[in-house]
Design an enzyme around this catalytic site. Structure first.
Site, PDB file in Angstrom:
ATOM      1  N   SER A 266     -97.272  27.750 -29.337  1.00  0.00           N
ATOM      2  CA  SER A 266     -96.980  26.323 -29.470  1.00  0.00           C
ATOM      3  C   SER A 266     -95.482  26.066 -29.609  1.00  0.00           C
ATOM      4  CB  SER A 266     -97.713  25.737 -30.671  1.00  0.00           C
ATOM      5  OG  SER A 266     -97.070  26.099 -31.874  1.00  0.00           O
ATOM      6  N   GLU A 293     -92.324  30.924 -24.071  1.00  0.00           N
ATOM      7  CA  GLU A 293     -93.011  29.949 -23.210  1.00  0.00           C
ATOM      8  C   GLU A 293     -93.977  29.206 -24.116  1.00  0.00           C
ATOM      9  OE1 GLU A 293     -96.169  28.366 -21.510  1.00  0.00           O
ATOM     10  OE2 GLU A 293     -96.538  30.436 -20.896  1.00  0.00           O
ATOM     11  N   CYS A 327    -101.831  26.988 -20.116  1.00  0.00           N
ATOM     12  CA  CYS A 327    -100.608  26.213 -20.391  1.00  0.00           C
ATOM     13  C   CYS A 327    -100.229  25.361 -19.192  1.00  0.00           C
ATOM     14  CB  CYS A 327     -99.441  27.128 -20.745  1.00  0.00           C
ATOM     15  SG  CYS A 327     -99.781  28.846 -20.930  1.00  0.00           S
TER      16      CYS A 327
END
Length: 543
Positions: A266, A293, A327
């Site tokens: 996150s 990321e 994601c």
């Protein structure tokens, strides 16, 4: 000592098996799924040469069948974090000095083991532990993980070849050292391949690693760790531990030998880590490498020239494969009013046709959300949209967690382009659409660019090339991975290096040579063949 220059050519991407009825791979995978379900695995931590077991055992349950227990993992504490660091540092000198060809062989052998006898086990543990269907597991836990290992060996060999020029009487060379200290790898639940790549990409460069996977990915992580051991990975090079985040951070980010972190998770956690590392800079030997990321609010922009069938397919796949827990999953779409009704009908029909259930039934397109916390969060967004006059549910919306964390794929139409589900990351099977005036395409592109703090993936669907070019330019900073006439998911190692900027991370592009530079530090060595013996230069002479 290397006695030759060894070749690691650009590999081909691992072929994706299709698991069609009657295929050998389908039969074998079903056998392995049954085998895994018929046993309860005891999962230790791997610290140095030891398999560490504690008195704190946590059950591993399939998200789609929460009444079944696959096994138990042994949860660690601060003591085990410290032990992992010590084991890593103890292994560092021998690992860093091991010849490149011997390091490379370990990772290439691991790739071959996954491609052959362990393929159904990597897929099976991913399917059962993370609720992925056979195809989603195949492209992740088998193909992408194999590609990461093989391509990274090639990329690193290319880096090692890069050498400076030399001039007469001088020879210059670069050596690419590992970082001084240990690297911390923190990996998410949603991709087994990320779980394997984050520690191994750093280790391949000669680093030693402390690896903490998400608790919901431990079942497949431990399988990968066993494969790495079988491939010849020395003890202590990668240490796999199961601890909570605050405990891990408190020890690792305060350790003098902390050299870097390779993270996927996150945005909030990454920001906190960065802040903590910054405050502790005076404690470290070197400036740590921070590679991450993080989140995404990935978009699909549809132009009035688009083919509605292409649009509907891109949204059904891009938003709902693996329950929207990628994601890169499409979570907001901008659809022109000239085709909104047609796209709506196709989306509704597609969702009605989805089969939802366990991973063992290969006809199920949709499986379960990862855990109860995620289920409750996603359900809250859906429930709020149902009673909000600014939103309309087009399809889906049913949620049930009696036997597993099942959420029916849901499409919300937002009357306001800044409606909450157009802006916030949900990480579930929820797609929000906004219908815009087709004559305001450029204005809509500006809206896309400004709505979300993230910049991970996005796509433009259009047949008009001027529209494609305009979107590509206007959205230059809105997505690190940008797709034309496709869904915004499915990056392939070596083909679409993956990563985004803004609140989506450092954009260090997993699956490319760029990522590996982050785990190396270079030393320039100059050798002079005929060194001067007098300090004076010719210009000092008068005549």
């Amino acid at each position: 000592m290397s006695l030759g220059t060894f070749s690691y050519p650009l590999p081909s991407n691992e072929p994706v098996l299709n698991y069609a009825p009657g295929s050998a791979e389908r039969k074998r995978l079903k056998e392995v799924l049954a085998e895994l379900k018929n046993q309860e695995v005891d999962v230790p931590m791997f610290i140095g040469s030891k398999e560490v077991r504690t008195n704190k055992k946590t059950a591993i349950n399939p998200p789609h069948e929460i009444g079944h227990t696959l096994g138990y993992f042994h949860e660690g504490n601060a003591k085990h974090v410290q032990q992992a660091i010590e084991a890593a540092l103890a292994a560092k000198e021998n690992w860093a000095s091991l010849s490149w060809e011997n390091r490379a062989t370990i990772f290439l052998k691991a790739a071959d083991l996954i491609a052959t006898k362990y393929r159904p086990y990597m897929n099976g543990t991913t399917m059962l532990g993370q609720s992925k269907n056979a195809y989603q597991a195949e492209i992740d836990a088998a193909c992408e993980l194999i590609d990461f290992l093989r391509f990274n060996v090639h990329f690193l060999s290319e880096i090692y070849k890069q050498q400076p020029i030399s001039s007469p009487g001088i020879h210059n060379r670069l050596e690419y050292r590992p970082l001084e200290g240990f690297v911390l790898a923190i990996t998410p639940f949603n991709f087994t391949a990320i779980g394997g790549n984050l520690p191994t990409s750093a280790a391949m460069c000669g680093n030693v690693v402390v690896w903490k996977p998400a608790h919901t990915q431990i079942y497949s992580a431990q399988m990968f760790m066993r494969i790495m051991k079988e491939a010849g990975l020395p003890d202590g090079v990668i240490n796999l531990i199961y601890v909570d985040g605050p405990t891990l951070g408190n020890i690792c980010f305060n350790h003098r030998d902390f050299a870097g972190v390779h993270f996927t998770g996150s945005t909030a956690v990454f920001n906190m880590m960065w802040e903590t590392i910054g405050k502790n800079m005076a404690n470290y030997k070197s400036y740590p490498r921070i590679v991450g990321e993080t989140g995404g609010k990935d978009f699909v922009v549809v132009h009035k020239s688009a083919d509605p069938d292409v649009v509907a397919t891109a949204l059904l796949r891009g938003a709902f494969e693996f329950q929207g827990q990628k994601c890169s999953a499409a979570s907001r779409a901008y659809i022109p009013s000239n085709m909104a009704e047609e796209v709506k009908k196709k989306l509704i029909a597609g969702i009605k046709s989805f089969k939802i259930g366990t991973v063992e039934d290969f006809t199920n397109f949709i499986n379960a959300a990862i855990d109860e916390k995620s289920f409750d969060k996603i359900k809250a967004y859906i429930d709020n949209a149902k009673k909000d006059p600014k939103a309309e549910i087009w399809a889906g919306g049913r949620c049930d967690k009696k036997e597993g964390y099942f959420i029916q794929p849901t499409v919300i139409e937002a009357k306001d382009p800044k409606y909450v589900t157009m802006c916030e990351e949900i990480f579930g099977p929820v797609l929000t659409v906004y219908i815009y005036n087709p004559n305001q395409f450029e204005k809509t592109l500006e809206l896309v660019d400004s709505t979300s703090p993230y910049a991970l993936t996005g796509s433009i669907i259009a047949q008009d090339r001027n529209a494609v070019e305009l979107a590509t330019n206007k959205l230059r900073n809105a997505a690190g991975n940008f797709y034309i006439n496709d869904k915004p998911t499915g990056a392939v190692v070596g083909q679409q290096p993956f990563g985004g900027a803004r609140a989506s991370g450092t954009n260090d592009k997993a699956g490319s040579i760029l990522n590996l530079y982050r785990w190396l530090t270079a030393r320039t060595i100059k050798e002079t063949f005929n060194p001067p013996v007098d300090y004076q230069y010719p210009f000092l002479q008068e005549k």
